[in-house]
Design a protein around this motif. Structure first.
Motif, PDB file in Angstrom:
ATOM      1  N   ASP A  81       0.841  -1.188   0.000  1.00 19.08           N
ATOM      2  CA  ASP A  81       0.000   0.000   0.000  1.00 19.08           C
ATOM      3  C   ASP A  81       0.884   1.249   0.000  1.00 19.08           C
ATOM      4  OD1 ASP A  81      -2.534  -1.190   0.007  1.00 19.08           O
ATOM      5  OD2 ASP A  81      -2.431  -1.550   2.168  1.00 19.08           O
ATOM      6  N   VAL A  82       0.488   2.226  -0.780  1.00 14.51           N
ATOM      7  CA  VAL A  82       1.192   3.502  -0.839  1.00 14.51           C
ATOM      8  C   VAL A  82       0.211   4.575  -0.363  1.00 14.51           C
ATOM      9  CG1 VAL A  82       2.469   5.133  -2.275  1.00 14.51           C
ATOM     10  CG2 VAL A  82       2.544   2.676  -2.799  1.00 14.51           C
ATOM     11  N   PRO A  83       0.316   5.012   0.879  1.00  9.77           N
ATOM     12  CA  PRO A  83      -0.645   6.013   1.386  1.00  9.77           C
ATOM     13  C   PRO A  83      -0.399   7.374   0.767  1.00  9.77           C
ATOM     14  CG  PRO A  83       1.051   5.585   3.021  1.00  9.77           C
ATOM     15  CD  PRO A  83       1.280   4.602   1.915  1.00  9.77           C
ATOM     16  N   ALA A  84      -1.457   8.179   0.704  1.00 12.81           N
ATOM     17  CA  ALA A  84      -1.352   9.548   0.191  1.00 12.81           C
ATOM     18  C   ALA A  84      -1.418  10.522   1.350  1.00 12.81           C
ATOM     19  CB  ALA A  84      -2.482   9.843  -0.793  1.00 12.81           C
ATOM     20  N   PRO A  85      -0.645  11.605   1.310  1.00 14.02           N
ATOM     21  CA  PRO A  85      -0.764  12.640   2.350  1.00 14.02           C
ATOM     22  C   PRO A  85      -2.184  13.197   2.376  1.00 14.02           C
ATOM     23  CG  PRO A  85       1.177  13.012   0.978  1.00 14.02           C
ATOM     24  CD  PRO A  85       0.372  11.946   0.304  1.00 14.02           C
ATOM     25  N   ARG A  86      -2.644  13.599   3.555  1.00 11.65           N
ATOM     26  CA  ARG A  86      -3.984  14.172   3.684  1.00 11.65           C
ATOM     27  C   ARG A  86      -4.024  15.499   2.937  1.00 11.65           C
ATOM     28  NH1 ARG A  86      -7.379  12.042   7.383  1.00 11.65           N
ATOM     29  NH2 ARG A  86      -8.500  14.016   7.538  1.00 11.65           N
ATOM     30  N   THR A  87      -4.981  15.629   2.040  1.00 10.46           N
ATOM     31  CA  THR A  87      -5.070  16.811   1.184  1.00 10.46           C
ATOM     32  C   THR A  87      -6.524  17.208   1.022  1.00 10.46           C
ATOM     33  OG1 THR A  87      -3.142  16.041  -0.070  1.00 10.46           O
ATOM     34  CG2 THR A  87      -4.464  17.777  -1.072  1.00 10.46           C
ATOM     35  N   SER A  88      -6.791  18.497   1.087  1.00  6.63           N
ATOM     36  CA  SER A  88      -8.125  19.012   0.809  1.00  6.63           C
ATOM     37  C   SER A  88      -8.233  19.267  -0.693  1.00  6.63           C
ATOM     38  CB  SER A  88      -8.372  20.306   1.586  1.00  6.63           C
ATOM     39  OG  SER A  88      -9.644  20.836   1.272  1.00  6.63           O
ATOM     40  N   VAL A  89      -9.173  18.579  -1.355  1.00  7.35           N
ATOM     41  CA  VAL A  89      -9.259  18.619  -2.813  1.00  7.35           C
ATOM     42  C   VAL A  89     -10.645  19.061  -3.248  1.00  7.35           C
ATOM     43  CG1 VAL A  89      -9.083  17.264  -4.927  1.00  7.35           C
ATOM     44  CG2 VAL A  89      -7.555  16.776  -3.020  1.00  7.35           C
ATOM     45  N   ASP A  90     -10.697  20.105  -4.072  1.00  6.68           N
ATOM     46  CA  ASP A  90     -11.957  20.516  -4.677  1.00  6.68           C
ATOM     47  C   ASP A  90     -12.173  19.825  -6.020  1.00  6.68           C
ATOM     48  OD1 ASP A  90     -12.800  22.345  -2.688  1.00  6.68           O
ATOM     49  OD2 ASP A  90     -11.408  23.849  -3.445  1.00  6.68           O
ATOM     50  N   ASP A  91     -11.097  19.621  -6.784  1.00  2.90           N
ATOM     51  CA  ASP A  91     -11.200  19.056  -8.120  1.00  2.90           C
ATOM     52  C   ASP A  91      -9.979  18.178  -8.368  1.00  2.90           C
ATOM     53  OD1 ASP A  91     -11.529  18.436 -10.755  1.00  2.90           O
ATOM     54  OD2 ASP A  91     -11.520  20.488 -11.507  1.00  2.90           O
ATOM     55  N   PRO A  92     -10.160  16.847  -8.557  1.00  4.91           N
ATOM     56  CA  PRO A  92      -9.014  15.951  -8.729  1.00  4.91           C
ATOM     57  C   PRO A  92      -8.453  15.931 -10.143  1.00  4.91           C
ATOM     58  CG  PRO A  92     -11.046  14.687  -8.782  1.00  4.91           C
ATOM     59  CD  PRO A  92     -11.447  16.120  -8.505  1.00  4.91           C
ATOM     60  N   CYS A  93      -8.909  16.819 -11.012  1.00  7.90           N
ATOM     61  CA  CYS A  93      -8.476  16.814 -12.409  1.00  7.90           C
ATOM     62  C   CYS A  93      -6.957  16.942 -12.505  1.00  7.90           C
ATOM     63  CB  CYS A  93      -9.150  17.955 -13.174  1.00  7.90           C
ATOM     64  SG  CYS A  93      -8.641  18.089 -14.904  1.00  7.90           S
ATOM     65  N   GLY A  94      -6.328  16.034 -13.229  1.00  9.32           N
ATOM     66  CA  GLY A  94      -4.899  16.100 -13.484  1.00  9.32           C
ATOM     67  C   GLY A  94      -4.042  15.286 -12.543  1.00  9.32           C
ATOM     68  N   ALA A  95      -4.627  14.695 -11.501  1.00  4.15           N
ATOM     69  CA  ALA A  95      -3.821  13.953 -10.529  1.00  4.15           C
ATOM     70  C   ALA A  95      -3.114  12.763 -11.176  1.00  4.15           C
ATOM     71  CB  ALA A  95      -4.697  13.482  -9.367  1.00  4.15           C
ATOM     72  N   GLY A  96      -3.829  12.034 -12.027  1.00  4.56           N
ATOM     73  CA  GLY A  96      -3.225  10.881 -12.686  1.00  4.56           C
ATOM     74  C   GLY A  96      -2.095  11.274 -13.622  1.00  4.56           C
ATOM     75  N   ASP A  97      -2.242  12.414 -14.290  1.00  4.79           N
ATOM     76  CA  ASP A  97      -1.188  12.897 -15.183  1.00  4.79           C
ATOM     77  C   ASP A  97       0.057  13.286 -14.387  1.00  4.79           C
ATOM     78  OD1 ASP A  97      -2.771  12.861 -17.689  1.00  4.79           O
ATOM     79  OD2 ASP A  97      -3.971  14.349 -16.637  1.00  4.79           O
ATOM     80  N   ARG A  98      -0.153  13.981 -13.259  1.00  3.63           N
ATOM     81  CA  ARG A  98       0.976  14.353 -12.393  1.00  3.63           C
ATOM     82  C   ARG A  98       1.695  13.103 -11.893  1.00  3.63           C
ATOM     83  NH1 ARG A  98       4.591  18.178 -11.264  1.00  3.63           N
ATOM     84  NH2 ARG A  98       5.599  16.417 -12.253  1.00  3.63           N
ATOM     85  N   GLY A 128      -4.165  23.256  -6.224  1.00  4.85           N
ATOM     86  CA  GLY A 128      -5.319  23.616  -7.034  1.00  4.85           C
ATOM     87  C   GLY A 128      -5.487  22.745  -8.253  1.00  4.85           C
ATOM     88  N   GLY A 129      -4.556  21.795  -8.468  1.00  8.14           N
ATOM     89  CA  GLY A 129      -4.663  20.871  -9.588  1.00  8.14           C
ATOM     90  C   GLY A 129      -4.493  21.554 -10.933  1.00  8.14           C
ATOM     91  N   ALA A 130      -5.065  20.928 -11.950  1.00 12.51           N
ATOM     92  CA  ALA A 130      -4.901  21.436 -13.310  1.00 12.51           C
ATOM     93  C   ALA A 130      -5.467  22.838 -13.472  1.00 12.51           C
ATOM     94  CB  ALA A 130      -5.577  20.480 -14.297  1.00 12.51           C
ATOM     95  N   ALA A 131      -6.505  23.175 -12.719  1.00 14.56           N
ATOM     96  CA  ALA A 131      -7.134  24.493 -12.861  1.00 14.56           C
ATOM     97  C   ALA A 131      -6.221  25.625 -12.408  1.00 14.56           C
ATOM     98  CB  ALA A 131      -8.434  24.539 -12.065  1.00 14.56           C
ATOM     99  N   SER A 132      -5.173  25.303 -11.639  1.00 16.40           N
ATOM    100  CA  SER A 132      -4.282  26.345 -11.128  1.00 16.40           C
ATOM    101  C   SER A 132      -3.169  26.706 -12.100  1.00 16.40           C
ATOM    102  CB  SER A 132      -3.646  25.891  -9.807  1.00 16.40           C
ATOM    103  OG  SER A 132      -2.744  24.815 -10.026  1.00 16.40           O
ATOM    104  N   LEU A 133      -3.017  25.922 -13.175  1.00 11.74           N
ATOM    105  CA  LEU A 133      -1.915  26.159 -14.096  1.00 11.74           C
ATOM    106  C   LEU A 133      -2.119  27.454 -14.866  1.00 11.74           C
ATOM    107  CD1 LEU A 133      -1.345  22.602 -15.584  1.00 11.74           C
ATOM    108  CD2 LEU A 133      -0.055  23.737 -13.786  1.00 11.74           C
ATOM    109  N   ILE A 134      -1.029  28.193 -15.058  1.00 11.66           N
ATOM    110  CA  ILE A 134      -1.057  29.430 -15.832  1.00 11.66           C
ATOM    111  C   ILE A 134      -0.399  29.141 -17.166  1.00 11.66           C
ATOM    112  CG2 ILE A 134      -0.379  31.848 -15.899  1.00 11.66           C
ATOM    113  CD1 ILE A 134      -0.112  31.698 -12.862  1.00 11.66           C
ATOM    114  N   VAL A 135      -1.195  28.873 -18.176  1.00  8.76           N
ATOM    115  CA  VAL A 135      -0.692  28.522 -19.497  1.00  8.76           C
ATOM    116  C   VAL A 135      -1.556  29.183 -20.557  1.00  8.76           C
ATOM    117  CG1 VAL A 135       0.290  26.316 -18.809  1.00  8.76           C
ATOM    118  CG2 VAL A 135      -2.086  26.419 -19.488  1.00  8.76           C
TER     119      VAL A 135
END
Length: 485
Positions: free
Chosen positions: A246-263, A296-303
């Motif tokens: 098992d690989v645990p994840a740090p506790r994180t407050s997430v509004d939108d998980p978009c892009g997590a798999g890509d990261r 902020g996930g993918a929505a936070s990117l400035i591109v």
């Protein structure tokens, strides 16, 4: 590191606004649009994140010749783009957000398309990479036999991480890791005729052993070296021939998980390319994905700034130095210019250095610390406590100098390239957005004892200390000024 991303390119559109009333036509919210932002999605997001981290990135994909493609090309500036035969239309995913909360998504042109061609340059990019990420979004690129042959050859030499899709192709034999999430793993298990009883799409009531067993079946079916089944906030299960962990994840407050798999897929390939073992690389990749979502996930990117359509467009920052910008986290919808500046430096392969503090009365000790910090990289960004933050830390009588004046004085120093003001008591959120390679503190600390050390380690950064200069302090100056007054 030279990283080649192979996969399907999407255009992500974020429509951000507020909602304060219901429509008279139906009981639905009326969204007052504050801005429209376009960015590269799918394999383009993987390439964007790797480029932001300072890697030499080539994207092997297929691109249309429509208006959406023009936005994608601008968003992927700095990424070597090798494209096969054009596809039309550009697959587009449009998300409507009220504040930070997603409300609805519209998909256009996302059905599977014709298999694109493969050029000699595309094969060469795969064969010459130090690591390869396959971002399969079911549009056809991974069905090309020449590309598959190049990927199979690459897998014998360098780590290949394959992020699969239920509508995509089967991973080639011998890849370092395949990274489905629970929903994808269930769909892929069904398609392969395997037992998927242990894979609940919600992932809320799963025993690790059940996911591990399903992962083992996929491992044997795909003949890969590992399968990393991700479980959202519950982390992941890494399955190898010798067992699972098992690989645990740090506790994180997430509004939108978009892009997590890509990261995660991009980070995993890089860590494996650096020579880390699978378990260590998976642990770090899961942490990277969590940190990305915390930002902020993918929505936070400035591109793709040319394609942004804000209600009140902000002037572009100067190309060489940010000289008149004071930013507060959470106040600007498009993010602080200091963050944008850091991304630009990383995109050119430069080293970002950061330091922080109140800098209430600028003195010689500050100047020496800042000058020493600037020598450690290609730019220096100062994380500056806001007036409210200083007041909480130092008392009601501080700060002596307002944050606007403190920022202006810092920016007047030739060694300071940008200032970012943060409201919190500590700079962790500020650092997570800037992602410096080096964090500098003055004083008699051991670098690994600094509270920021663990955070920087999640993206490969380090903490450095420079000597403290005695008899030079803001408190001493303040006392002297009080006597003069």
């Amino acid at each position: 590191m030279k990283v080649t991303v192979v996969g399907d390119l999407l255009l992500d559109v974020d429509i951000n606004g507020t909602a304060t009333r219901l429509s008279p036509d139906a009981p639905v919210p009326v969204v007052d649009v504050a801005g429209v932002r376009r960015r590269a999605g799918g394999a383009g997001l993987v390439a964007t994140l790797l480029k932001r981290d300072g890697h030499d990135v080539t994207l092997v994909t297929a691109v249309s010749n429509d208006d959406g493609a023009s936005h994608l090309r601008r968003a992927l500036s700095g990424v070597a783009l090798l494209a096969g035969s054009p596809m039309a239309p550009t697959p587009t995913k449009t998300r409507v957000r009220i504040g930070s909360h997603p409300m609805v998504r519209f998909d256009e042109g996302c059905a599977p398309a014709a298999v694109p061609e493969c050029t000699a340059e595309m094969r060469a990019a795969i064969e010459s990479a130090d690591a390869v990420v396959v971002a399969d979004y079911g549009r056809g690129i991974t069905f090309n036999e020449d590309i598959r042959a190049a990927l199979a050859n690459a897998a014998r030499r360098v780590p290949v991480v394959w992020d699969p899709h239920p509508s995509g192709s089967q991973p080639v034999t011998g890849v370092a890791a395949v990274t489905p999430n629970l929903v994808e793993a269930r769909a892929l298990s069904k398609a392969a005729g395997l037992d998927d009883a242990g894979l609940d799409p919600a992932g809320l009531d799963q025993k690790g052993k059940h996911v591990a067993e399903s992962g083992r079946q996929l491992l044997e079916h795909w003949q890969s070296n590992a399968v990393l089944v991700t479980k959202g906030e519950a982390g992941a299960v890494l399955v190898q021939a010798g067992g699972s962990v098992d690989v645990p994840a740090p506790r994180t407050s997430v509004d939108d998980p978009c892009g997590a798999g890509d990261r995660l897929a991009g980070s995993l390939a890089v860590y494996l390319g650096l020579g880390l073992g699978l378990e260590d690389a998976a642990t770090r990749a899961v942490s990277d994905a969590s940190a990305f979502l915390a930002e902020g996930g993918a929505a936070s990117l400035i591109v793709d700034t040319d394609a942004m359509e804000p209600e009140h467009p902000a002037p572009a920052p100067p190309p060489d130095k940010v000289t008149a910008v004071v930013e507060l986290f959470g106040k600007q919808p498009n993010g602080p210019d200091g963050v944008h500046f850091a991304q630009a430096v990383r995109g050119k392969g430069g080293t970002v250095v950061a330091t922080g503090g109140c800098f209430d009365l600028l003195h010689a000790g500050h100047a020496r610390t800042l000058a020493a910090a600037r020598e450690m990289g290609d730019c220096l960004i100062v994380c500056l406590n806001s007036d409210q933050s200083v007041r909480r830390l130092k008392g009601a009588h501080r700060p002596i100098v307002s944050m606007e004046d403190r920022a202006e004085l810092l920016l007047a120093l030739s060694c300071v390239d940008a200032v970012v003001v943060f409201e919190e008591d500590t700079p962790e959120e500020c650092l997570a957005r800037i992602r410096p390679r080096v964090w500098v503190k003055g004083g008699d600390y051991q670098p690994d004892e600094l509270p920021e050390a663990r955070l920087l380690a999640t993206w490969g950064g380090q903490c450095v200390t420079v000597p403290f200069h005695p008899a030079r302090s803001t408190s001493g100056l303040a006392e002297a000024l009080a006597k003069v007054g």
